[in-house]
Design a protein around this motif. Sequence first.
Motif, short mmCIF file in Angstrom:
data_model
loop_
_atom_site.label_atom_id
_atom_site.label_comp_id
_atom_site.label_asym_id
_atom_site.label_seq_id
_atom_site.Cartn_x
_atom_site.Cartn_y
_atom_site.Cartn_z
N ALA B 95 -15.09 48.62 -2.40
CA ALA B 95 -15.76 48.71 -1.10
C ALA B 95 -15.23 47.69 -0.11
O ALA B 95 -15.99 47.08 0.64
CB ALA B 95 -17.28 48.58 -1.26
N LEU B 96 -13.91 47.50 -0.09
CA LEU B 96 -13.31 46.61 0.91
C LEU B 96 -13.33 47.31 2.27
O LEU B 96 -13.39 48.53 2.34
CB LEU B 96 -11.87 46.27 0.51
N PHE B 97 -13.29 46.51 3.34
CA PHE B 97 -13.29 47.08 4.68
C PHE B 97 -11.85 47.48 5.02
O PHE B 97 -11.00 46.61 5.23
CB PHE B 97 -13.84 46.08 5.69
N PRO B 98 -11.55 48.77 5.09
CA PRO B 98 -10.15 49.19 5.18
C PRO B 98 -9.47 48.81 6.50
O PRO B 98 -8.25 48.70 6.54
CB PRO B 98 -10.21 50.72 5.03
N HIS B 99 -10.25 48.61 7.56
CA HIS B 99 -9.63 48.32 8.86
C HIS B 99 -9.48 46.82 9.11
O HIS B 99 -9.12 46.42 10.20
CB HIS B 99 -10.44 48.97 9.97
N MET B 100 -9.76 46.01 8.09
CA MET B 100 -9.64 44.56 8.26
C MET B 100 -8.63 44.00 7.27
O MET B 100 -8.47 44.53 6.18
CB MET B 100 -10.99 43.89 7.99
N TYR B 108 -15.88 37.98 6.39
CA TYR B 108 -16.96 38.78 6.98
C TYR B 108 -18.35 38.15 6.82
O TYR B 108 -19.10 38.02 7.78
CB TYR B 108 -16.95 40.19 6.38
N GLU B 138 -2.95 38.17 5.17
CA GLU B 138 -2.81 39.01 6.35
C GLU B 138 -2.55 40.47 6.02
O GLU B 138 -2.35 41.30 6.90
CB GLU B 138 -1.69 38.47 7.26
N ARG B 139 -2.52 40.77 4.74
CA ARG B 139 -2.23 42.16 4.35
C ARG B 139 -3.46 43.05 4.53
O ARG B 139 -4.59 42.58 4.58
CB ARG B 139 -1.81 42.20 2.88
N ALA B 140 -3.20 44.37 4.63
CA ALA B 140 -4.31 45.33 4.65
C ALA B 140 -4.69 45.63 3.20
O ALA B 140 -3.82 45.71 2.34
CB ALA B 140 -3.88 46.61 5.36
N GLU B 142 -5.43 48.23 1.60
CA GLU B 142 -4.84 49.42 0.96
C GLU B 142 -3.42 49.18 0.44
O GLU B 142 -2.90 49.98 -0.32
CB GLU B 142 -4.85 50.59 1.95
N THR B 143 -2.79 48.05 0.87
CA THR B 143 -1.44 47.79 0.39
C THR B 143 -1.46 47.00 -0.91
O THR B 143 -0.41 46.68 -1.45
CB THR B 143 -0.63 46.99 1.43
N ARG B 156 -14.50 37.77 -1.56
CA ARG B 156 -15.36 38.11 -0.43
C ARG B 156 -16.83 37.81 -0.77
O ARG B 156 -17.60 37.42 0.10
CB ARG B 156 -15.19 39.59 -0.08
#
Lengths: 273, 372
Positions: B95-100, B108, B138-140, B142-143, B156
């Motif tokens: 449940a990570l925030f994909p746009h951050m 957060y 600094e990575r997203a 999803e990577t 987190r």
Amino acid sequence: MTAQQNLTRIVFTIVAAVVLSFLYVPVLTLIILSFNDSVGISLPWVGFTLRWYGEALANFGAFNAFVNSVKLGICVGIISTLIGLLTALAFRRAIAGKSLVLASLLIPLLIPGIVLAVAQAVLWNVAGWTMNLWTSTLIGHLIYTSPFAFLTIFPRVHRFDPNIEAAAMDLGALPLVAFWTIVLPQIAPGLVASFLFCFTLSFDEFVRTLFLIGSQNTLPIYLWSIILNNPSPQTSAIAILSMTFSLVMVATGSMLLRQRRLIGHSSITEAES
Amino acid sequence: MTAVPTKPTEQTDLELIGVHKRFGTKPVLTDINVAVRQGEFLAILGPSGSGKSTLLKIVAGFERQSTGIVTLRGADVSDLPPYRRNVNTVFQSYALFPHMSVFENVAYGLRRKGVKSTVLRTRVDEALELVNLSRFAERAPETLSGGEQQRVAIARALVNRPAVLLLDEPLSALDLKIRRRMQQELKRIHEDVGTTFLYVTHDQEEALVLADRIAVMRSGHCEQIGTGAEIYHHPATRFVADFIGETNWFSGVFDNGAGIIMRDGTRLRTRATQGVANNTRVAVGVRPERIRIATDRESCRPDENRISAMINKIVFQGSSLRIEGRTSWGDPIELMQQTDRDAAAEPGKSATLAWDVSAMLLFQVTDERSAS
């Protein structure tokens, strides 16, 4: 083997050409005739002119109708997107009578536009209300566009992992903050798509508007009235301009959506290098 | 069976007292009493549908218990929403925030609390260092690989310094090799930060490896709470014995004077007789590694059971042999033996099997728990 492949290729090319011309030849004809220096929307070709476009842009009645259409389209886009969003959010939970709500929301898609429009006009008459752009027309358009807004937004909301929102609240975010910082950015592309879709539907709407507009004009109604009374290549020029506007709206929207994605990607590649 | 609650002390971080949960009329949790000590790693172990995830949601505040009390560091939090509870969850799906970015994901919780940006940066950096992910800040998300994403989720949650860290089957989406490594990683993180961990899992091995104590759940009940060794060697119920480790089960009749009488008249000696009524059917359990092959030369010790069995199969498993056979009363039996020992058994021949009386597990057979 190769001969057969060639044959298949030729058949496909022909079918594709037929389909494409079926779709675009009428529009092309209209575009060509809008540049014809003749008084009727017809052949023969007299000469090239931009005169009709000049007249179209200077036509106050057309401009007024265009502004009405844009304002109405923006309102319809925003309101139906909100309705679609709230419904989609509600549908994430187990709510009583879910299938009934869904059916009543989607049935307007199956009823012919003219039936709903006449029904609404009758209601307005019986109630003694005045029909105009911001009451009867706006509501008529919303009835038409809201199901599309819901169908555009719901898959995005549905696909969104509810645990992600739960995680935000788990980390101390109030429900509204969690929605604003986590859910909204995730479903924003769906909202933009819904807005553009509903705007375009409203901008192009004719039948419902005709019954519900009262004494005002939208661009399709204006075009229809001048075609009935005084058709000239200026009519085609207005039609082409209106079509161009719709296309630019949709293209801008999809470019915005793609750019968002590209920004996301470039920040990733930066981090990797 | 009701678990006896640990006596609450000042060092109790989390306590559930008489917690019940019903969905409609369906009971999901029944009379849960658990006290988690400060700094403890407690695993909630149970099959799917045992209510363990609901238990975690009640502690996190996503579900409200029907009756009972939940306390955090002595304060009743039963009516607090998730965003007002000093606990944080590591979700099964991450449940990570994909746009951050990874950094913003970890930041957060601190941003919601309005932590000053200099302090925030330090604490996020510390948390990322704790899980060895500083270079991915600094990575997203999803990577990253599954294991890395899971570590982001842990950072987190831990960056907020919760009273209790809740982990909902955090490793179940990872493949076996990474799962093993993450177990070590989790154990190290737990030792580093000293935070109380409440860890839900259906994997008994994971619970044994990681946890200080294990609470075994079954259809909404807590069957037993104890250390891995306690639960393994002294299971409170037959379900617990079956769920943790392997057991040979035989059925017989308990006779107060003679011990347990099997179908063919074989008598087994037993020591654990508490709660078993005379002349009732019982299930007898023996762990495979407690059984050995006795030679005819040695005489039977008084604290030992000896039976004869037909050996069917010997499976070489590297460091150990798994020997399968059939007892004289017809039940299948399995035992484990070190490879380096002389195997005094051969397939197709009969052998004498022996085990210590203390190795016997004894449960009265009731209708719902009849012998399989």
